[in-house]
Design an enzyme around this catalytic site. Structure first.
Site, PDB file in Angstrom:
ATOM      1  N   HIS A 147       0.835  -1.216   0.000  1.00 31.81           N
ATOM      2  CA  HIS A 147       0.000   0.000   0.000  1.00 31.81           C
ATOM      3  C   HIS A 147       0.869   1.265   0.000  1.00 31.81           C
ATOM      4  O   HIS A 147       1.204   1.815   1.041  1.00 31.81           O
ATOM      5  CB  HIS A 147      -0.929   0.001   1.212  1.00 31.81           C
ATOM      6  CG  HIS A 147      -2.082   0.947   1.070  1.00 31.81           C
ATOM      7  ND1 HIS A 147      -3.389   0.598   1.307  1.00 31.81           N
ATOM      8  CD2 HIS A 147      -2.128   2.252   0.682  1.00 31.81           C
ATOM      9  CE1 HIS A 147      -4.176   1.624   1.081  1.00 31.81           C
ATOM     10  NE2 HIS A 147      -3.432   2.654   0.714  1.00 31.81           N
TER      11      HIS A 147
ATOM     12  N   HIS B 108       1.588   5.113  -1.969  1.00 33.00           N
ATOM     13  CA  HIS B 108       1.186   6.179  -2.902  1.00 33.00           C
ATOM     14  C   HIS B 108       2.456   6.791  -3.487  1.00 33.00           C
ATOM     15  O   HIS B 108       3.212   7.448  -2.786  1.00 33.00           O
ATOM     16  CB  HIS B 108       0.347   7.234  -2.184  1.00 33.00           C
ATOM     17  CG  HIS B 108      -0.946   6.685  -1.657  1.00 33.00           C
ATOM     18  ND1 HIS B 108      -2.081   6.593  -2.436  1.00 33.00           N
ATOM     19  CD2 HIS B 108      -1.277   6.162  -0.455  1.00 33.00           C
ATOM     20  CE1 HIS B 108      -3.056   6.051  -1.722  1.00 33.00           C
ATOM     21  NE2 HIS B 108      -2.589   5.770  -0.514  1.00 33.00           N
ATOM     22  N   LEU B 109       2.670   6.532  -4.773  1.00 32.95           N
ATOM     23  CA  LEU B 109       3.907   7.005  -5.401  1.00 32.95           C
ATOM     24  C   LEU B 109       3.759   8.404  -6.007  1.00 32.95           C
ATOM     25  O   LEU B 109       4.745   9.034  -6.347  1.00 32.95           O
ATOM     26  CB  LEU B 109       4.376   6.021  -6.469  1.00 32.95           C
ATOM     27  CG  LEU B 109       4.931   4.689  -5.944  1.00 32.95           C
ATOM     28  CD1 LEU B 109       5.250   3.751  -7.096  1.00 32.95           C
ATOM     29  CD2 LEU B 109       6.168   4.899  -5.081  1.00 32.95           C
ATOM     30  N   ARG B 110       2.539   8.882  -6.166  1.00 36.23           N
ATOM     31  CA  ARG B 110       2.261  10.258  -6.624  1.00 36.23           C
ATOM     32  C   ARG B 110       2.600  10.538  -8.094  1.00 36.23           C
ATOM     33  O   ARG B 110       2.344  11.617  -8.581  1.00 36.23           O
ATOM     34  CB  ARG B 110       2.976  11.301  -5.767  1.00 36.23           C
ATOM     35  CG  ARG B 110       2.621  11.243  -4.289  1.00 36.23           C
ATOM     36  CD  ARG B 110       1.168  11.640  -4.034  1.00 36.23           C
ATOM     37  NE  ARG B 110       0.868  11.676  -2.617  1.00 36.23           N
ATOM     38  CZ  ARG B 110      -0.225  11.139  -2.075  1.00 36.23           C
ATOM     39  NH1 ARG B 110      -1.119  10.518  -2.828  1.00 36.23           N
ATOM     40  NH2 ARG B 110      -0.452  11.235  -0.791  1.00 36.23           N
TER      41      ARG B 110
ATOM     42  N   ASP C  93      -9.040   3.254  -3.870  1.00 38.48           N
ATOM     43  CA  ASP C  93      -8.472   3.780  -2.615  1.00 38.48           C
ATOM     44  C   ASP C  93      -8.534   5.304  -2.539  1.00 38.48           C
ATOM     45  O   ASP C  93      -8.293   6.008  -3.503  1.00 38.48           O
ATOM     46  CB  ASP C  93      -7.027   3.342  -2.439  1.00 38.48           C
ATOM     47  CG  ASP C  93      -6.485   3.748  -1.063  1.00 38.48           C
ATOM     48  OD1 ASP C  93      -7.221   3.599  -0.078  1.00 38.48           O
ATOM     49  OD2 ASP C  93      -5.346   4.220  -0.993  1.00 38.48           O
TER      50      ASP C  93
ATOM     51  N   HIS D  53      -5.602  -0.720   5.304  1.00 39.72           N
ATOM     52  CA  HIS D  53      -5.427   0.053   6.559  1.00 39.72           C
ATOM     53  C   HIS D  53      -6.593  -0.080   7.547  1.00 39.72           C
ATOM     54  O   HIS D  53      -7.245   0.902   7.893  1.00 39.72           O
ATOM     55  CB  HIS D  53      -5.144   1.525   6.264  1.00 39.72           C
ATOM     56  CG  HIS D  53      -5.963   2.152   5.159  1.00 39.72           C
ATOM     57  ND1 HIS D  53      -7.324   2.117   5.135  1.00 39.72           N
ATOM     58  CD2 HIS D  53      -5.576   2.823   4.051  1.00 39.72           C
ATOM     59  CE1 HIS D  53      -7.755   2.750   4.054  1.00 39.72           C
ATOM     60  NE2 HIS D  53      -6.721   3.186   3.380  1.00 39.72           N
TER      61      HIS D  53
ATOM     62  N   ASN E 162      -6.174   9.268   6.989  1.00 41.27           N
ATOM     63  CA  ASN E 162      -7.472   8.617   6.871  1.00 41.27           C
ATOM     64  C   ASN E 162      -7.284   7.164   6.476  1.00 41.27           C
ATOM     65  O   ASN E 162      -6.706   6.901   5.425  1.00 41.27           O
ATOM     66  CB  ASN E 162      -8.319   9.341   5.821  1.00 41.27           C
ATOM     67  CG  ASN E 162      -9.759   8.873   5.837  1.00 41.27           C
ATOM     68  OD1 ASN E 162     -10.149   8.052   6.655  1.00 41.27           O
ATOM     69  ND2 ASN E 162     -10.549   9.379   4.912  1.00 41.27           N
TER      70      ASN E 162
ATOM     71  N   ASP F 259       0.706   2.459   3.769  1.00 39.27           N
ATOM     72  CA  ASP F 259      -0.106   3.595   3.290  1.00 39.27           C
ATOM     73  C   ASP F 259       0.774   4.850   3.157  1.00 39.27           C
ATOM     74  O   ASP F 259       0.356   5.961   3.485  1.00 39.27           O
ATOM     75  CB  ASP F 259      -1.301   3.863   4.223  1.00 39.27           C
ATOM     76  CG  ASP F 259      -2.348   4.768   3.564  1.00 39.27           C
ATOM     77  OD1 ASP F 259      -2.227   5.065   2.350  1.00 39.27           O
ATOM     78  OD2 ASP F 259      -3.290   5.187   4.262  1.00 39.27           O
TER      79      ASP F 259
ATOM     80  N   HIS G 195       3.271  14.150   1.120  1.00 43.34           N
ATOM     81  CA  HIS G 195       2.631  15.444   0.864  1.00 43.34           C
ATOM     82  C   HIS G 195       3.668  16.545   1.000  1.00 43.34           C
ATOM     83  O   HIS G 195       4.583  16.446   1.813  1.00 43.34           O
ATOM     84  CB  HIS G 195       1.502  15.703   1.866  1.00 43.34           C
ATOM     85  CG  HIS G 195       0.272  14.888   1.598  1.00 43.34           C
ATOM     86  ND1 HIS G 195      -0.500  15.059   0.473  1.00 43.34           N
ATOM     87  CD2 HIS G 195      -0.311  13.896   2.306  1.00 43.34           C
ATOM     88  CE1 HIS G 195      -1.502  14.197   0.506  1.00 43.34           C
ATOM     89  NE2 HIS G 195      -1.406  13.470   1.604  1.00 43.34           N
TER      90      HIS G 195
END
Lengths: 429, 306
Positions: free
Chosen positions: A62, A64-66, A153, A232, A278, A305, A309
């Site tokens: 899980h 997030h590679l953006r 997701d 998650h 979240n 997760d 940012h």
């Protein structure tokens, strides 16, 4: 190149291995396990690994590679670098990029960016077009392009009807649907609902918002015979629902993040937005249920997760700051500190939940530590004490609530695809 | 006696002595407000910025007046919504304002926690003028001042906060402040307006307004926000008024002395009837006058600390 991992403790519950030995790797392939001759010793790059553990490479299902879309926060390559530094040799990337990973083209694009990296990247495709929950995305095309699972997701699949379709359709290729479980009519909060949210006056998300969707999804999986993976998981109620569903034979699996078994909503009292994610940090009772779920097998694996940012977006008023924190580079330390050293899990359990189970859920082969197999290994020191320093992170972003935290347990090296990451360097082996 | 903190972020954790100091100091300023010349030179040379990210009439005017009466230089900055969406982050705005050499910041914001955030990014003294549904400490201080002025004490009194507790910043500050001063605090509202687990703060929760009137010395009646989406927490304003509105009939039925406070602005005919809002039990306009004195006291105590 010839590499010798000397006096390392080999742990792989899948092969019932737990022994101190030597591993000889030639051009990325395991050539020998056991006694090493003087000639082999002198011809090798030798790594003295007494007291260190070697296991199949860890896999974070899980992340997030953006990329594409927010390359200022993370790219496929920087995310993979962070993974390598954290002890992972593979990861699954979530589809909420811009554009969304809802087509074979985007799936291929992501795989292409990770080409030649030590870390294997397996994209998760979107369930619905633009993750809007209206129409099925081209699941078969994405599967053929390399997608290993499907998820909307960020939100749960919007309707029971579309989720049913996705679970039925995806049975053609035996993939799982990964669900972010949150009832959309109760999702306008920014932290867990309880006495802390009451004291802080912050809009809250009740645990029942999670429980409802976990229940819905388990029932649809049961009805269709499809597979669902709860991303998650964070509430006690959800763990109970998964436990009971598993007892009934429903094909449901679950992951928990390190922050959900480490922190409670008490942390939000600082109003530090690095505690905003979240699902939100829950109560002590929920944290205890995560640990119990890991122990009894209700929770199959640990995933981060990882959600990078930018500083300017995260350093904002609490209700406006985006959800999510980094995870790749602190996961192992938190697992060892919070679960192993506190007596909840054994090192075998850790390997099971960080290396074996995530790959099983995604139908990926679990690396074997045996002669003539490619070396896909994580080497870690379960006793190394270190202080988290976000300024040293490989990730492009710095949003971690664990900065300055003292952790026990750290990755020493990872090996995969004939590459090794050791002491901050990638080496071809 | 100097206060324990150089900021007023809320009343949670503020000790009784500090509240006492603020209330006593306000008594002195209350007297100043009765003079023909209502101005003292106490904060001459100090620069205060009123940072209002959410619309406010009375709190902003009250603070501004308090600042002028203490001879401080004041700047007003009003903006609504997320600053980020308008191109500049909140942090940059604050840094820019502070670069103009500001001593104190009075802040109102729709996000809880912004005053705390400000103390991390600025060196000014920070006064919370209301953050989200979190705290509104000067409102609770002026409420306590007004009660004490009328009833002579706070300790041992029974005070009930009535209304939409869940969406109120006044309720929490009242709970913390009044409890620190030894009052007994209860809440009266429909269950949908009571936030989760609030009983753990040591307050009693009831749902019957007649009981609330019968059992308490003071009612602090909160405004029901008309703009709040109808039909979610209450079916209608009419039903709310019928079951929780403070009316002359309800008060007379109990035949006892009771003090009615309201932080304003009032919705006549919703949480309070016109007869009560203008009647003998209420001290709504005293609260407004006392608000200036309380804010003068807070500004003075914090502004002369360093």
């Amino acid at each position: 190149m010839q590499v010798l991992l000397k006096d390392v403790t080999l742990i792989n519950p899948a092969q019932k291995l737990n022994e101190k030995t030597n591993i000889l790797i030639v051009d990325g392939i395991i050539k020998k396990i056991g006694e090493i001759t003087a000639d082999e010793l002198s011809a090798s790059e030798v790594y003295e690994l007494n007291g260190k553990i070697c296991s199949p490479g860890f896999f974070d299902m899980h992340v997030h590679l953006r990329e594409p879309g927010r390359e200022d926060e993370e790219t496929v390559v920087t995310g993979c670098n962070a993974a390598a530094a954290g002890g992972f040799t593979g990861l699954a990337s979530m589809p909420n990029t811009s554009p969304d990973a809802d087509s074979a083209e985007v799936v291929k694009f992501i795989i292409e960016q990770a080409k030649d990296h030590l870390v294997d990247v397996h994209p998760v495709g979107a369930v619905s077009v633009e993750r809007k929950g209206e129409y099925l995305a081209p699941l078969a095309e994405m599967f053929d392009a390399g997608a290993v699972a499907f998820s909307d997701d960020g939100t749960a699949v919007k309707t029971a009807s579309l989720l049913r379709s996705a679970m039925e359709y995806s049975q053609m290729f035996d993939t799982t649907i990964i669900e972010h479980c949150e009832d959309p009519s109760m999702d306008d909060g920014v932290m867990n609902e309880g006495v802390v949210s009451t004291m802080l006056g912050l809009p809250s998300i009740p645990t029942v918002a999670e429980d409802l969707i976990v229940m819905r999804d388990a029932l649809i999986a049961e009805y269709t015979g499809g597979r669902v993976h709860i991303a998650h998981i964070s509430s006690k109620g959800a763990v109970d629902i998964v436990r009971k569903a598993k007892e009934r034979g429903v094909k449901v699996t679950a992951e928990v993040t390190p922050h959900h078994f480490t922190l409670t909503d008490e942390s939000v009292k600082s109003f530090d937005t690095n505690f905003k994610m979240n699902p939100p940090l829950r109560s002590r009772e929920d944290v205890d249920a995560m640990i119990e779920g890991l122990k009894d097998g209700t929770i199959d694996c640990i995933a981060t997760d990882h959600a990078p940012h930018s500083i300017e977006e995260k350093e904002a008023e609490f209700i406006y700051a985006p959800n999510g924190i980094l995870g790749l580079e602190t996961a192992l330390g938190l697992v060892i500190s919070e679960l192993v050293h506190k007596g909840h899990l054994t090192l075998e359990d850790v390997v099971q939940k960080l290396a074996i189970n995530p790959r099983k859920i995604l139908n990926l082969p679990v690396p074997k530590i045996e002669v003539d197999q490619p070396a896909n290994l994580t080497i870690f020191d379960p006793d190394a004490i270190w202080t988290v320093d976000v300024s040293k992170f490989k990730s492009k972003s710095k949003n971690s609530p664990f900065d300055k935290r003292l952790l026990t347990g750290k990755s020493v090296a990872v090996i995969n695809n004939s590459k090794m990451f050791y002491k901050d360097q990638f080496i071809n082996i | 006696m100097p206060l324990k903190s150089r900021h007023l972020l809320g009343l949670q954790g503020v000790p009784e002595e500090d509240i006492q100091t603020i209330l006593d100091t306000a008594t002195t300023f209350r007297e100043v407000l009765e003079r023909p010349i209502k101005k003292v030179p106490t904060l001459q040379g100090k620069t205060i910025v009123n940072l209002f990210y959410e619309s406010s009439t009375r709190t902003r005017i009250s603070f501004e007046l308090a600042q002028k009466r203490l001879s401080a230089d004041t700047i007003n900055f009003a903006k609504s919504g997320s600053s980020t969406s308008k191109g500049e982050t909140f942090k940059d705005t604050v840094r820019n304002i502070e670069a103009m050499k500001v001593d104190m910041i009075v802040v109102r914001h729709e996000s809880a926690g912004v005053p705390q955030f400000l103390t991390r990014i600025s060196n000014a003294n920070v006064i919370n003028a209301g953050d989200g549904r979190h705290e509104h400490p000067t409102q609770a201080l002026l409420d306590m001042y007004s009660i004490r002025e009328k009833l002579g004490r706070l300790a041992g009194l029974k005070v009930c906060v009535v209304g939409d507790i869940a969406h109120s910043r006044v309720a929490l500050s009242n709970i913390y402040g009044l409890k620190a001063m030894g009052a007994e605090v209860s809440l009266c509202a429909p269950p949908t307006m009571i936030p989760k687990d609030i009983y753990r703060l040591g307050v009693k929760v009831i749902h019957n307004i007649d009981e609330a009137i019968a059992q308490n010395d003071v009612l602090n009646v909160l405004r029901i926000q008309l703009e709040r989406k109808a039909g979610t927490s209450i079916p209608s304003l009419r039903e709310y008024h019928n079951y929780f509105g403070i009316t002359k009939e309800r008060l007379e039925k109990q035949n006892k002395d009771i003090l009615i406070l309201h932080p304003g602005p009032i919705n006549r005919g919703v949480e309070i009837s016109s007869e009560v809002a203008d009647g003998p039990y209420q001290i709504i306009l005293n609260q407004v006058t006392n608000g200036v004195a309380i804010r003068m006291a807070v500004l003075y105590l914090l502004g002369t600390m360093n």
